[in-house]
Design a protein around this motif. Sequence first.
Motif: not given
Lengths: 505, 505
Positions: A434-453
């Motif tokens: 959707x071209x909604x991003x401002x800056x880089x979008x990153x997936x962090x494999x070290x964050x578990x579901x519980x930490x991600x809000x």
Amino acid sequence: MLCEEQHETPSNLYSSRDVLAVNEKSGENPLPTCMEDTAAEGRQEEGSFCQSEEIQKEIKELRRRDEEECRLKQQNVRSRIDQHLIQNGGDLSLLLSQHTVPNEVKCVQLTRFGQTKNIQSDKVPLPLPMKGDVLIRSHSCGVNFHDTMTRNGILDNWVRSAKPPFIMGSEVAGEIVGLGKNVTDLKLGDRVIALPERKAWSEYVVCREEYCFKIPDQMSYHEAVALTVDGIVSHSLLFQMGNLSSGKAVLLHSTPGGLGTLVTQMARTVPNTRIFKITAERMNGKHVESSDHAVHYIERDTDYVSEIRNSYPHGVDLVLDGLHESNFHRDFNLLSPMGKYVLFGNRTTNGGLFDTAKSWLGQEKVSPLKLYEENKSICGFNLRNLLYFQKDRRYIRETFDKVCQMWQDGEIQAVFDCILQFDDFNEALQHVQDHGQVGKVILDPRISKEDSLNEHDPENMTLPTSKKEEENLERKISPDLHEGNEHKHVHGFLGKLREVFSPNV
Amino acid sequence: MLCEEQHETPSNLYSSRDVLAVNEKSGENPLPTCMEDTAAEGRQEEGSFCQSEEIQKEIKELRRRDEEECRLKQQNVRSRIDQHLIQNGGDLSLLLSQHTVPNEVKCVQLTRFGQTKNIQSDKVPLPLPMKGDVLIRSHSCGVNFHDTMTRNGILDNWVRSAKPPFIMGSEVAGEIVGLGKNVTDLKLGDRVIALPERKAWSEYVVCREEYCFKIPDQMSYHEAVALTVDGIVSHSLLFQMGNLSSGKAVLLHSTPGGLGTLVTQMARTVPNTRIFKITAERMNGKHVESSDHAVHYIERDTDYVSEIRNSYPHGVDLVLDGLHESNFHRDFNLLSPMGKYVLFGNRTTNGGLFDTAKSWLGQEKVSPLKLYEENKSICGFNLRNLLYFQKDRRYIRETFDKVCQMWQDGEIQAVFDCILQFDDFNEALQHVQDHGQVGKVILDPRISKEDSLNEHDPENMTLPTSKKEEENLERKISPDLHEGNEHKHVHGFLGKLREVFSPNV
């Protein structure tokens, strides 16, 4: 309850740290004890309500079977690795020295081209490096527009030839824990950014050595992901092809995300550069009042040619055309003498990039004589072709080194839109599409579901992945962006950044 | 015998110096005494054979009429100038302060397009500067390939629109002796190189201020002519369009004269540049054994593509195509990833450049998508269009300044093929048309016919135009070129240069 397969988690991970610490302290078994999941732990503490001997026994038996299963799995994976080494050679000593060697790794799989539902979180056997490969334990995975096209089954050469299922992703940063045979330039423990053609969104990634580039010591993995592809493209467009020098005018059609901010940052390093940014309708109003004298924002649907000619009667010196929305002739004519038109193929809104480009450019052939008569240049830049087909690793390495130097000199900085956990891949992809991003979008494999809000909660949109990275990030952001105390956390100053960099979309 | 109209000759002129000195010493008349020509002087010294009173009287009468005529001519020209100043404004004080103001000036006229016989030495009234013009007393006129096309009536826009007769030439260096109204950037006495569209081959040249560029104090007029057009073109091709950086390979089709040597000299300033020069058949053999590691010579009719790919499997980084002999597709395909193809339109062997180019390039349109897919660029450079139609004086001035800086830093030097008198224009043109020149061909309006020797006599091929210039030239030539005493004279070390630079053709 059976334990889930789990491998050593980096000590700087926010989640599960305490649980891991308990297990690490026990140290009774030559092979590591599997951890109970937190639910099992919770159950244990409720023991006062069910302290019968039978239940105690059952728990003990469950634990024993759990441990036995883990031990067997470790035996299996280590014996698989030994077999691999005998057959293929290489060096996996760093992987093997880990507390736990994972048998399976978490990744993001594409099962069929097309819809959102066809992409899913999955587990696959730990990949192992063949001749010329390295094995990377990933710390940061980048999401770019190309991934959305990959998911949609449009563009490009390798997607057309590759059949799902396959693991998504083409940008990953991490440390090298294994080497295939004949790897010469890299060694175990090196911190690298890797640009594999795919399979980057995984906890462990195998990549050809030639697509890996060492990153500076001071650069975090997230920064490396934010700066590499976008940095190389920006540098190539502006300096290698555009040959940007002082006092020039640049026309840039709306380029969201990391690329847009990096092009702007790099262009600003050249004195008296004026950047005309054609912005989307939804950005109306905001930009025009920007106090930034280097960047002049013009709404997409206005007569930007006239507006630019008002201040630059001879036209602009450089057009950066992302192949998606500009009218070639209109922008070509807007070039001043000695001007350069650079086509870089960023994204497309409808259909495939190649389809769009072919229909769009099919009738747009240019006579070199016209260039000669008008003192103009047309340049094309396509990083994927350069990397995977033309294999010009030297150019890419040299350019990446220049980008790193600019970063080390404080001339540019990594800008993040959000840092999400693996399971949020669909939100991440949609955000980018959707071209909604401002800056880089990153997936962090070290964050578990519980930490991600929830990313829609602005205060928790992004999470730091380590204290050190948080500090690094804060250090890199120019001081005026976080003068107050309210910007101490990454998500805090990223929120601020969103305000500051919004105009740059 | 009537005196010929003659204006003040620069004191550093080799010829007629003694004669002039005699006249200057006499100083009896408020208006200067016309000189007898040398034949008259000779006759005077034979006076012992004809000392009759009648003859003495006749000589006296002839002298009186001569002086009277000169005085009248001076009156006329000065009154014409006064009239001009009243009507048009400006400042001609430096011209008027000259010992003699010429009523007519020597020039090279083209009477009809076509053959050699249609170009002739002529005298025309002294030109005077209108608004925005400067008047230049010329010291050095350049001969380029474009002049041969002008003579032949082919190419280009202005030749097509201009009808003969007109004065030939587009490069001249000299000092400003008059200003038209509204001239702001230049002043009387400035030493300039001027690039008028035509009329440069004249003792006095009127040129629009915007086509004049001040030259460094240490640069001789001949050097300025040798370095300006060829220097700007070379710099633009290599650096502005080609963006040449260390370790690149350049393909250059045979480019004779000043351009060829300057491209080579400038390319050498970039470390580890390798230049592949496609040479004419007649150069066979000689070049291949060259000890110059930067330049690799390949005969035109051999399979140069294979030869280049032997050492550069990925191809060359830069192709400089003079629009005259290369096969576009062959050379375009020889480009490496990130390579640049620069079309600069140097010359053509048959028919007009535009005709050739149009038929040649008519079917050679390029899809920008192809550039995008292959990571290549196509650039066009046309100095004449840039100067006369697009009027990008700023770019040209800045580039000329960079060329001068390279010269001042000793990175490049002016190389001359020959310096001839005006009357040798036909030999000069033919020499250039035949691509026989090594370095710049110059017409020097200050050399009289008597001083100019046959260019085919190698020892006298060229003449110094002033002691100072000779010293300047010698100083600029690298010491290894004239270690021995035999190179003390310009024609001496130019002879040596011919040997040294021959391979660069």
